[in-house]
Design an enzyme around this catalytic site. Sequence first.
Site, mmCIF file in Angstrom:
data_model
loop_
_atom_site.group_PDB
_atom_site.id
_atom_site.type_symbol
_atom_site.label_atom_id
_atom_site.label_comp_id
_atom_site.label_asym_id
_atom_site.label_seq_id
_atom_site.Cartn_x
_atom_site.Cartn_y
_atom_site.Cartn_z
ATOM 1 N N LYS A 1 -28.551 -9.975 -75.249
ATOM 2 C CA LYS A 1 -28.387 -9.344 -76.574
ATOM 3 C C LYS A 1 -27.694 -7.999 -76.402
ATOM 4 O O LYS A 1 -28.034 -7.223 -75.505
ATOM 5 C CB LYS A 1 -29.763 -9.161 -77.206
ATOM 6 C CG LYS A 1 -29.740 -8.666 -78.645
ATOM 7 C CD LYS A 1 -31.170 -8.512 -79.186
ATOM 8 C CE LYS A 1 -31.198 -8.159 -80.654
ATOM 9 N NZ LYS A 1 -32.584 -7.984 -81.155
ATOM 10 N N SER B 1 -33.041 -10.094 -85.780
ATOM 11 C CA SER B 1 -31.710 -9.595 -85.464
ATOM 12 C C SER B 1 -31.037 -10.332 -84.313
ATOM 13 O O SER B 1 -29.820 -10.312 -84.198
ATOM 14 C CB SER B 1 -31.792 -8.112 -85.127
ATOM 15 O OG SER B 1 -32.552 -7.919 -83.942
ATOM 16 N N SER C 1 -37.552 -10.245 -84.082
ATOM 17 C CA SER C 1 -36.148 -10.561 -83.799
ATOM 18 C C SER C 1 -35.890 -11.525 -82.649
ATOM 19 O O SER C 1 -34.756 -11.958 -82.460
ATOM 20 C CB SER C 1 -35.365 -9.283 -83.540
ATOM 21 O OG SER C 1 -35.151 -8.639 -84.758
HETATM 22 N N1 GLN Z 1 -36.198 -8.317 -89.149
HETATM 23 C C1 GLN Z 1 -36.953 -7.185 -88.717
HETATM 24 C C2 GLN Z 1 -36.297 -5.924 -89.171
HETATM 25 O O1 GLN Z 1 -35.298 -6.012 -89.789
HETATM 26 C C3 GLN Z 1 -37.160 -7.241 -87.250
HETATM 27 C C4 GLN Z 1 -36.124 -6.602 -86.441
HETATM 28 C C5 GLN Z 1 -36.361 -6.687 -84.972
HETATM 29 O O2 GLN Z 1 -37.338 -7.279 -84.504
HETATM 30 N N2 GLN Z 1 -35.495 -6.042 -84.221
HETATM 31 O O3 GLN Z 1 -36.757 -4.853 -88.934
#
Ligand code: GLN
Length: 451
Positions: free
Chosen positions: A52, A127, A151
Site C-alpha cells: 500500500k 482505503s 481499511s
Molecule cells: N474508512 C475509514 C476512514 O475513512 C477507515 C480508514 C482506514 O482504516 N485507514 O477513516
Amino acid sequence: AYLDRIDAVDGAINAFLHVNTDEALLVAAEVDKARSDGDTLHPLAGVPIAVKDLIVTKGQPTTAGSKILEGWQSPYDATVVKKLRAAKMPILGKTNLDEFAMGSSTEHSAYGPTRNPWDLDRIPGGSGGGSAAAVAAFEAPLALGTDTGGSIRQPGAVTGTVGVKPTYGGVSRYGAIAMASSLDQIGPVSRTVLDSALLHEVIGGHDPHDSTSLTDPVGALVEAARMGQVEGMRIGVIKELQGEGYQAGVLTRFSESLELLRSAGAEVVEVSCPNFRYALGAYYLIMPSEASSNLAKYDGVRFGLRVVPEGTPTIERVMGATRAAGFGDEVKRRIILGTYALSAGYYDAYYGSAQKVRTLIQRDFAAAFEQADVLISPTAPTTAFKLGEKIDDPLAMYLNDVATIPANMAGIPGLSLPGGLADEDGLPVGIQLLAPARKDARLYRVGAVLE
Ligand code: GLN
C-alpha cells in the site's frame, strides 16, 4: 507472471500507482540463484508482494494517494518493508488508496479510483482498495495494507479476499505514514487465511523504532492456521452488528457461517456490546483530531509539493497555497473537523468525550470476551457499492465502517474472510472475526475452519 498480469489488467483496475518491474525481477533472479546454489531461504522467498502506498519504500515513490507527496521518495524503508526484503520477497509496486487512507472506496485517491475486479463499476473498498483489488485480480499473491478503521478488512470483504488487522503494536508502524497514530496498524492481505498467517509472521514482532511496539514474539500464527479447529470454542455473535442497515444477502451468508462453526463443534453464543452505537461518532472525532496533527508536517518545506503564490511568498502564504493545492476535499474536511475538535474550549466536549467512549468500547469487548473466545460479525453492512454512489455523502461513506471501527478503538485484532456471494447481486460478502489483544492466533485458527 504477476508482472505480466499487471500489464494485462491494471489499465482497467488501477490497483497500482507504481510498478517496480526491474527491482522485482532482480530479487526474483537472486532467489532463483540462491535456490540453485542450495542456500537456505525464507519460506516466502520469491513470493511477490504489493505494498500500500502509505508505507514508505526506499528507491520507489510513496504518495499516500495525495498530490502533496507527488514525486517524493522516502530516504528509508519502513520496518515491514525491510522485513520483506530480508525474506527476499520481490516488491511488485505500490498500491492505490484513498488520500492519506481517508475513505472506504479509493475514490478519494488523487490518482483516480481503483475498480473492483468483480465488477468494474463498483468500488473495491477503502482505503486499501488497491491492495485488495491487486490480490483479487491475481496481480499479486500477497499485499500489505493499513487499517485505522477498517481499511484492510472492508476492502477484503468487498473483493472476496482475506485481510487482517493485527493487535495494535503487533506489527511495527515505523514507516507507515501516520493517519491516526493510536488506531493505525499494518497488516496482511491475501487469498487464503494461511497466506495471511505466513505474511503476518514475516512482518510481526518487536521494533525499537516504534514506541508502541509490543515486546511479545509474533506467535504461532501459521500453526494456528494449519490447525483450523473450533471444537469446544465459544464464538460470540455481536448483537449490535447485524440487523437494521445490513443487506439481506450479507446476513444470509453470515448465518451460514455460524451454522458452519456450530457443525464444526463450536458453541455459538450471543454477546451484547451496547456502546458500539457510539463507536462511529467517537472514531470520527478521534481519527480527524490525530490526523489534523499528523498532517501538519506537510508545510511545503519538508516534503513533496511546494506552491509559491504570486506576491510576497511569506511562510504562511506558501504553506496555505501548498496545502490548498496539495490536499483533496476529504483530507481538508477531516483536518478542519480535527482542528476544531482539538481547539481550546472544545477539547473536553469533543475529543475528551470521544476518548471516554473509547474506554466504554474497550469495556464492552472485555465483557464480551468473558463469554466468548472469538467474536463474529459481518465485516461490512453491504457488498461493494457503485462508484460515485456515496462520494457526495460523507456520512453514508462513513457508515461502511460501523462493524470494523470498534476493533481499532480497542486495539484488538480482526480478520475478514470471504463468506460467499450475496444472492441478490452475486458479490462477495465478508465475515469478520475479532479476538482479544495479543490473541491473533485465534483468528487464524477459526478463520481456517470457515474458509
Ligand atoms: N474508512 C475509514 C476512514 O475513512 C477507515 C480508514 C482506514 O482504516 N485507514 O477513516
